[in-house]
Motif scaffolding. Sequence first.
Motif, PDB file in Angstrom:
ATOM      1  N   ALA A 195      36.291  28.569 -37.913  1.00  0.00           N
ATOM      2  CA  ALA A 195      37.142  27.390 -37.732  1.00  0.00           C
ATOM      3  C   ALA A 195      38.380  27.383 -38.614  1.00  0.00           C
ATOM      4  O   ALA A 195      39.495  27.171 -38.137  1.00  0.00           O
ATOM      5  CB  ALA A 195      36.305  26.131 -37.967  1.00  0.00           C
ATOM      6  N   LYS A 196      38.186  27.669 -39.890  1.00  0.00           N
ATOM      7  CA  LYS A 196      39.315  27.532 -40.799  1.00  0.00           C
ATOM      8  C   LYS A 196      40.417  28.555 -40.550  1.00  0.00           C
ATOM      9  O   LYS A 196      41.524  28.398 -41.044  1.00  0.00           O
ATOM     10  CB  LYS A 196      38.831  27.630 -42.245  1.00  0.00           C
ATOM     11  CG  LYS A 196      38.099  26.389 -42.681  1.00  0.00           C
ATOM     12  CD  LYS A 196      37.746  26.461 -44.144  1.00  0.00           C
ATOM     13  CE  LYS A 196      37.110  25.151 -44.573  1.00  0.00           C
ATOM     14  NZ  LYS A 196      36.654  25.217 -45.951  1.00  0.00           N
ATOM     15  N   ARG A 197      40.116  29.592 -39.835  1.00  0.00           N
ATOM     16  CA  ARG A 197      41.139  30.608 -39.577  1.00  0.00           C
ATOM     17  C   ARG A 197      41.666  30.502 -38.152  1.00  0.00           C
ATOM     18  O   ARG A 197      42.505  31.282 -37.730  1.00  0.00           O
ATOM     19  CB  ARG A 197      40.566  32.000 -39.814  1.00  0.00           C
ATOM     20  CG  ARG A 197      39.948  32.169 -41.187  1.00  0.00           C
ATOM     21  CD  ARG A 197      39.270  33.512 -41.322  1.00  0.00           C
ATOM     22  NE  ARG A 197      40.236  34.604 -41.398  1.00  0.00           N
ATOM     23  CZ  ARG A 197      39.921  35.880 -41.310  1.00  0.00           C
ATOM     24  NH1 ARG A 197      38.650  36.226 -41.138  1.00  0.00           N
ATOM     25  NH2 ARG A 197      40.845  36.806 -41.377  1.00  0.00           N
ATOM     26  N   CYS A 198      41.091  29.561 -37.412  1.00  0.00           N
ATOM     27  CA  CYS A 198      41.341  29.514 -35.967  1.00  0.00           C
ATOM     28  C   CYS A 198      42.581  28.669 -35.682  1.00  0.00           C
ATOM     29  O   CYS A 198      42.759  27.593 -36.251  1.00  0.00           O
ATOM     30  CB  CYS A 198      40.102  28.922 -35.295  1.00  0.00           C
ATOM     31  SG  CYS A 198      40.207  28.870 -33.513  1.00  0.00           S
ATOM     32  N   ASN A 199      43.409  29.138 -34.790  1.00  0.00           N
ATOM     33  CA  ASN A 199      44.604  28.380 -34.432  1.00  0.00           C
ATOM     34  C   ASN A 199      44.272  27.168 -33.578  1.00  0.00           C
ATOM     35  O   ASN A 199      45.076  26.269 -33.430  1.00  0.00           O
ATOM     36  CB  ASN A 199      45.563  29.271 -33.644  1.00  0.00           C
ATOM     37  CG  ASN A 199      46.235  30.274 -34.554  1.00  0.00           C
ATOM     38  OD1 ASN A 199      46.419  30.011 -35.738  1.00  0.00           O
ATOM     39  ND2 ASN A 199      46.564  31.435 -33.994  1.00  0.00           N
ATOM     40  N   TYR A 200      43.096  27.192 -32.978  1.00  0.00           N
ATOM     41  CA  TYR A 200      42.751  26.120 -32.034  1.00  0.00           C
ATOM     42  C   TYR A 200      41.681  25.238 -32.627  1.00  0.00           C
ATOM     43  O   TYR A 200      40.923  24.590 -31.922  1.00  0.00           O
ATOM     44  CB  TYR A 200      42.269  26.710 -30.701  1.00  0.00           C
ATOM     45  CG  TYR A 200      43.012  27.980 -30.352  1.00  0.00           C
ATOM     46  CD1 TYR A 200      44.332  27.905 -29.892  1.00  0.00           C
ATOM     47  CD2 TYR A 200      42.425  29.230 -30.533  1.00  0.00           C
ATOM     48  CE1 TYR A 200      45.041  29.070 -29.611  1.00  0.00           C
ATOM     49  CE2 TYR A 200      43.127  30.389 -30.249  1.00  0.00           C
ATOM     50  CZ  TYR A 200      44.436  30.312 -29.794  1.00  0.00           C
ATOM     51  OH  TYR A 200      45.132  31.449 -29.528  1.00  0.00           O
ATOM     52  N   CYS A 201      41.587  25.246 -33.922  1.00  0.00           N
ATOM     53  CA  CYS A 201      40.506  24.546 -34.590  1.00  0.00           C
ATOM     54  C   CYS A 201      40.580  23.044 -34.308  1.00  0.00           C
ATOM     55  O   CYS A 201      41.616  22.408 -34.477  1.00  0.00           O
ATOM     56  CB  CYS A 201      40.592  24.803 -36.087  1.00  0.00           C
ATOM     57  SG  CYS A 201      39.402  23.872 -37.012  1.00  0.00           S
TER      58      CYS A 201
END
Lengths: 359, 305, 319, 326, 563
Positions: A293-299
């Motif tokens: 999640a923390k690295r995700c652009n679509y979090c």
Amino acid sequence: MSQESLLKVEDLKVSFHTYAGEVQAVRGVSFEVKAGELLAIIGESGCGKSVTSRAIMSLVKAPQGEIKKGSKIIYHGKNLLEMNQKEQRAFRGGECSMIFQDALVSLNPTMKIGRQIIENIIQHRQISRKEARQEAILLLEAVGIPNPETRIDQYPFEFSGGMRQRAMIAIAIACDPKILIADEPTTALDVTIQAQIMELIKGLKDKLKTAVILITHDFGIVAGSANKVAVMYAGQIVESGGRDEIFYHPQHPYTLALLGSVPKLEWKNKQLLHAIKGTPPDLISPPKGCAFAKRCNYCMNVCLEEMPEITYFEAGHHASCWLHHKEVPAANKKMFQDDRKMIIVNENDFVVDEDQSYE
Amino acid sequence: MNSLVDKRFELADQSRFDADEVVRPNISYWQDAWRRLKKNKLALLSMAVLIILFVMSMIGPGLSGQNYTTLTPEIKNLPPDSTYWLGTDYLGRDLFSRLWKGLRFSIFVATVAATLKVVIGCIYGAVMAYLGGFVDDVMMRIVEVLNSIPYLIVTLIILVVLGNGYLPLLFALCITNWTSTARMVRGQILKLRESEYIMASSALGASTTRVIAKHLIPNTLSLIILDMATSIPHIIFDETILSFLGIGLQPPAFSLGTLLSAGQEAMAFYPAHLLFPSLLLCLLVLAFNILGDGLRDALDPQLRD
Amino acid sequence: MAKYIIRRLLEMLITLFLIVTATFFLLSAIPGNALTSKIAKLPKTVQTKIIQKYGYDRPVIERYVITMKGLIIKGDFGESIIRPGETFAKNLKAKLPVTIRLSIQQILLGVTAGILLGIIAAMKRGSYWDKLILVGAMFLVSMPSLVISLLLQKYCANGDILKLPIIGWPKGKELWLGGWKYTILPTIAGSCSFIAYYSRLTKTSMLESINQEYTLTARAKGLSEMQIVKNHVIRNSFIPIITVLPSTVAGILTGSLFIERVFSIPGMGRYYIEAVQGRDIPIVLAGTTFYAIITVITMLITDILYGIVDPRIKIGAGK
Amino acid sequence: MRINHMSSHDILEVKHLKKYFGVGKHDVLKAVDDVSFQIKEGETLGLVGESGCGKTTCGRTVVGMYRATEGEVYYKGQNVHKLRGKEKKAFNKDVQIIFQDPYASLDPRMTVAEIIGEGIEIHGLAKTKKEKEEKIAHLLEIVGLNKEHANRFIHEFSGGQRQRIGIARALAVEPKFIMCDEPISALDVSIQAQIANMLIQFQNEMKLTYLFIAHDLAMVKHISDRIAVMYLGSIVELAESENLYQNPLHPYTEALMSAIPIADPKIEDSRQRIMLEGDVPSPINTPPGCKFQGRCRKVMDKCKCEAPKLIEVEQGHFVACHLYHK
Amino acid sequence: ASLAGCNGSAGKSAGGDTAATGQTSQNEKKGPNGETLASEQIAHGQQFHVITFDTAQVGDSESGSFFLATCEGLFRENHGVLENAGCEKYEVSEDGLTYTFHLRKNKWSDGVEVVASQYKDTIERVLNADLACPYAFFTFPIKNAEKYYNGECDFKEVGVEAVDDYTLKFTLEAPEPYFTDKLSYTMFNPIRVDNIEKYGDTYGTDAMQILSCGPYMVQEYTASQSTVLVKNPEYWDAENVYLEEIDLQQIDETATQFQLFEADQLDFVAASGDYLKKWDQAASEGKCQLYTNGDVASQFFSFNTQESSPSGLMQNAKVRKAIAYTLDSQTFIDSVYNSRYTAAYGLVTPNIKVGDKEYRTEVPEPIKEEYSEYANNPEKLKALFHEGLKELGKDTDNLSTITIQFLGYGESTIEKDIEQYVVQRIQDNLGIKVNLNIVGDFGLAHSAQVAGEFDMCMQVWGADYNDPMTFIDIFRTGGSSNYGKYSSETYDKLLDQLAKEQDNEKRLKLYEEAETILIKEDVAIKPLLYRDKHSYINNRLKGFQYPVFGGKYEFKYAYIVEE
Ligand SMILES: Nc1ncnc2c1ncn2[C@@H]1O[C@H](COP(=O)(O)OP(=O)(O)OP(=O)(O)O)[C@@H](O)[C@H]1O
Ligand SMILES: Nc1ncnc2c1ncn2[C@@H]1O[C@H](COP(=O)(O)OP(=O)(O)OP(=O)(O)O)[C@@H](O)[C@H]1O
Ligand SMILES: [Mg+2]
Ligand SMILES: [Mg+2]
């Protein structure tokens, strides 16, 4: 391919107890392989690939390492984790063998190559030392080592990197295993040698109908050899499916990001790559939500709070991502799809129904 | 859909979290080593024993309030009682106090000699590694020669030439021991010199002194500490043997070795005279050895987990 | 290989030369020597005669030249001052066999027992066995060999449990293979510290090998723990053991002083140390050279052994 | 032999550089054997080749970390190996290195702030302590870390984070030229892109020049303007990166190109690999002639006795192979 | 302190049979005094630390012991009396210059006769300067001996002559009353030149080379391990030798010695430390025999009488005296030696004779009485010390500012501690500071002593021959062992007088005078103790002796009785 699966891993959980706390190296991994199939497990360093493979070989050692209750590794209908020592030993090396990443340290430096192969043969097959030696020579020849008769009496240090890795393969295939686990077999090698080794492994799979579990972090290798791909992240499989689905139609932002990180030859020079920010989470305290999640652009907010469910797509392709949840706003999904179109240039060659998920 | 659900699937505020978070505790190398040492119960115990021994060596001689220097032959060889807790020795000195006093000296000699040895060894080793080439060859040869001469003779010669006082004894004890430190330091520095962080530092333009002070020394320190911890028991032993051979200390100074050699002569009649110093020596060396082992594990970077 | 050994032998000669020279001048630096005490009470005329006889009236350099000449021509450093007429070589002939047998027995017992215990400790690491061996070993190294000897003498000789001779050593025909009962106690007393040392060493180096990747490979072959240790771990853990073995050998030859004293064994250690204490210069020189030779030879042997145990090391092929 | 028209923009010029190592008593290992090239200001020169072919040695000799056996290296017209005192210090400030191994290249006993601050201290780039701290915080920020990380020890970081710290250390002294020795090959795929992006970005922002060493050809191609292919200590081909990929001339380059795995199943499935026989030979006591002869598909008699020279076969495309000799 | 370099042999010209000889010759195995002998006549003892097997080189009592057993010199000591051994009888000329010896018929173990020329060969060999025999100077009273030694004359001119095979004649330079005592010394034993030539350079290094002409001969010898001696059938007095075999083992550790003694594996052992009490007790209960006898070694401190001594105070006799009297010898030995040894208030030890008379019984110790005045009277001692300082013009109220250097000698911890006790006494009584510097090596101690780096030093002297001269002579001006550089005209004059004086009564007086000057008036030394012999002997071993001179053990008269 509707064969029965040869090896089935269910909900495998492995932890290591260290000073800083419990490292949850593998957090509920499930997959299966069939005979003659090559399953590639791909993922970044520390995501638990090796631990998974070691767990299959029952090489996770107490007191540090612990395979959690409820984990199952089923081979021929029997749970390997419940077998006794002797049965496990018969499985290791006999039914299932393993090629390690760095052949330099994985071969005993003070033992002749031949003996290391013969040792394996004798352990699992009722043949004499002399026959075993003949066998070993044939094996070395089979993996493409020139002059096997003389080479067999040499020590590992007298072999080059590629030859050592081949010797490792010879050891691994000595007892015609049903399953071959290759843990990053080419990482330490040059591209030209890497290609040779991969050809060898593919050949084995096709000839002997061995089930191969190939562990790597190189998408290029996967693209050239796998039948099925499982993408691991932070101790979990986040997406799994047939090779083409994964490459052309990834459903998890992580898979997509990995694909975007590799420069494509057709891309413009010095254009910025689709990098992922940050670093993978420390498995000592894995996040309670999606690990990516923390690295995700679509979090989304939910990603930080809850584990995503598995969403199944066609033919065994599945991913664990909140984006595929029914209630997710279309805008979010669109964002992902747009990015995917941009990164995967020939996505269109491979058409599937977008929002169709199979339960 | 209610707003709550909407919120759930709203894109999260990316600035709220840090993708580069480091969750592991912030501990330095030394803290880590200490932590690992703490886990080793036996080593901790040894450390406790050493501390107790050390404290006793400081306060022990005064504890019983009995004299331990003046010879009072009238009260010699008394059995243990409430005044003389371990009895008196063959010349009427309080054995209990003597024991701790002797221990103090043994510890003192060992620590100082070990320090000297380490200092000499470090300097020599560093110079060897640093200058390299011909100088290294010559200096290495000297080490080899020294290593091949039985240490007893070197010690003897030093004690004879310089007289047997504290300083010559310390000097003699370290001169026969420093070569191992020198070799170790040399090896370590040669290894470190090739390491990339040293190269990085010199690529930044760091001066030699800076490289030594900021990189070489800190990174050799753990080995040096280990070396010191393991050489202390050796030196205690060496000193004991020298005292046994009568070429150790000068009275009125005495060490465990002196007590042992006197005790050995009295063994048949007053086993306590031998027993207590032996036990104490044993305990001291044992504790140092176990602590040394513990330190080895704690300071070994490869065992970091 | 042969070339390598020859080169090493030549290097050894240089080292030995340096050692002899260093020892000679160190010894000359000492005020007084065996002669001083010997002639202390004699009238001046006799004193001068004796000093002349031993050449101590000459300058150091001249004596050095004479000594070296004697060494090269006769292969000896001359007669003992304390025991006129005796030379080191003669004593070597009589005492070396004694020392060698004692050393061999001590090493055999100490090293084998040590290694075995070390293997047990490594295989059962973390268990009570392991801890017991560790503490036991530590205890043995921490105990002066003299105390051990005295205890053994007191409780194992002439006792109710064991009736072994308190002192003595086989001689004559029994020199090499007889009189075992004489050798039991000294051997045990002397080997204690080796048992301790080698068990610790073995354990550490075994653990190191056990943690190597290749043991993982061996496990992956389905070998049992026993097989792994036997076929893979032991040989690899032998390398550090081999390294220290020569120094053990060299040390044992001098280090048996207390054992030799307590058990009245006519060995080299006692002889040498007596010479050193009495500052019997020719004998000290010869003894030092002798030990230096042993040390350098053992170093050479170590290097050769290295090559045998570890095929990666090609001796003579540089680094 | 001049390779290129000496451009006034050349920041670095390497002339017939040789670096030999003595191994054992008699053998020499020719790690770098007569290498010449130039790097223009602001460009990235990629250096590729198999393991052990001398890339690192070449890079280190170029930046003056190793003494050259023969040949010269000119940085802005000054002979790198002859610099002393102030000039040397200025050179050290201008030229930095990013190492391959993020684990070995950072001092384990230092905090991040100390590591990054070292260069600042040495070159007196900050007047006050506060300024230094601010500088460090800024550097951490531009490499994507934050100032909370400053007091941590490097073993607490992942490989990617460490490599970013390594970059921050290099950038701290505001260099002009950076020798990147496989800065990404030890890293994970996702992190590789991070670092590559960072390098590209900093080059644009700070007008940096790179010598970029790697064996991952796809990445090298992406980052570099020109690429030199090394084999056993010699450059066998040097060209504009696009040109090299489209039109590899040397048989070795060809084989190398065909062996690069490409993360695209279609391409992989339809790919024709040129399999090289055997392994890279030892660089010790190499036989005369072309070094690639033993593994070359197109080997000729001439290759066995004469070593080919690096010649320009097209504009800016150099190759060392007898096939292209007229 | 051990008696390094001690040596000596002396005795007394006296004939007369004692009980030991000629009592029985019956076959029923009766001892000399009618005891029933054990069937096995083997004695177990401690190996002698033999330094050399060349009689010419012998300078120590351990090697001497070996030759007492294997050689027959002109005389042999039996219970403190010199008996004729190799000589049947002898005459001395009126002027005391000519000695004629009539030899007994005796054979070497290889059957060769012992003849007078073999004694002469001895003298020639000893005087060979190339051999540098340490005790060559013993022969110097013989006419022209010293000249020959220094290469100034021919051997023919030396006063020794083998008149015939059984007559040996010595001519002296000047009369020497104790010449026969010297002759009993090992060095004068006959030698076999043929045997010496046979072994060449290596002669003297191995017991097996030795030809025996004494009661026993060597059967087996292993250096520092063991020696086996067996009865010599060729010995003239073989019928009075009982022991068939003597087994000697080297045992260094006292504890081991006593352990073996207790286990009956050792027949005699010297007392030491706490064993003294235990075995004295055992002896009184009849569990073993106690053997005590005086020894002829004296231990004392020498003061550095030179102005250049470290403290610069020792040239004053009162200062010396104050220091000397802080310590009462009797208290000292009672305290630290478990009352072993004899407290000394003089220099010459008991057992030393002048003529027939034992010197110590004739002459009282010079300072025995005076001690009681000062003992435990620090005030008096301090007053004396101040007086001395005043004389030197260096008086000070604060005595603690004065430091003197005490050069000790001791190898073992206990020896060192004992010197510590001395220091303590001086410091406690005088309030001055004493710096103790102990050297654990005889040679080094000697160097330091010769260099005069001391205010007082510990010294031990063992008699070389049986006459007070062996002690008194040390302190002659310029004497080589006169470390304190004591120099007194009166004393030297007395010595000169003594050299000429033949009358024993007068000599006694002169010696007394000299000893008094040395110890009481000038306080050049402070006597400490006389060594003694104190040993335990297994009940079954009888007739075994510790002779005063010549060697440690005398086996000739020993025998083993049935218990
Ligand atoms: N023996 C161990 N003790 C503690 N932690 C361990 C141990 N072995 C593995 N781990 C941890 O488990 C996690 C997964 O490790 P694993 O070796 O499976 O990674 P990987 O995916 O194989 O990575 P790589 O690509 O680097 O081989 C890591 O975080 C690692 O630190
Ligand atoms: N200090 C040295 N001493 C001796 N030989 C060396 C030294 N450094 C490098 N070499 C050798 O020089 C050759 C080139 O090494 P180099 O490290 O430059 O290769 P590389 O191309 O960087 O390889 P890699 O891809 O493995 O980093 C190798 O054979 C290496 O073994
Ligand atoms: Mg792995
Ligand atoms: Mg490199």
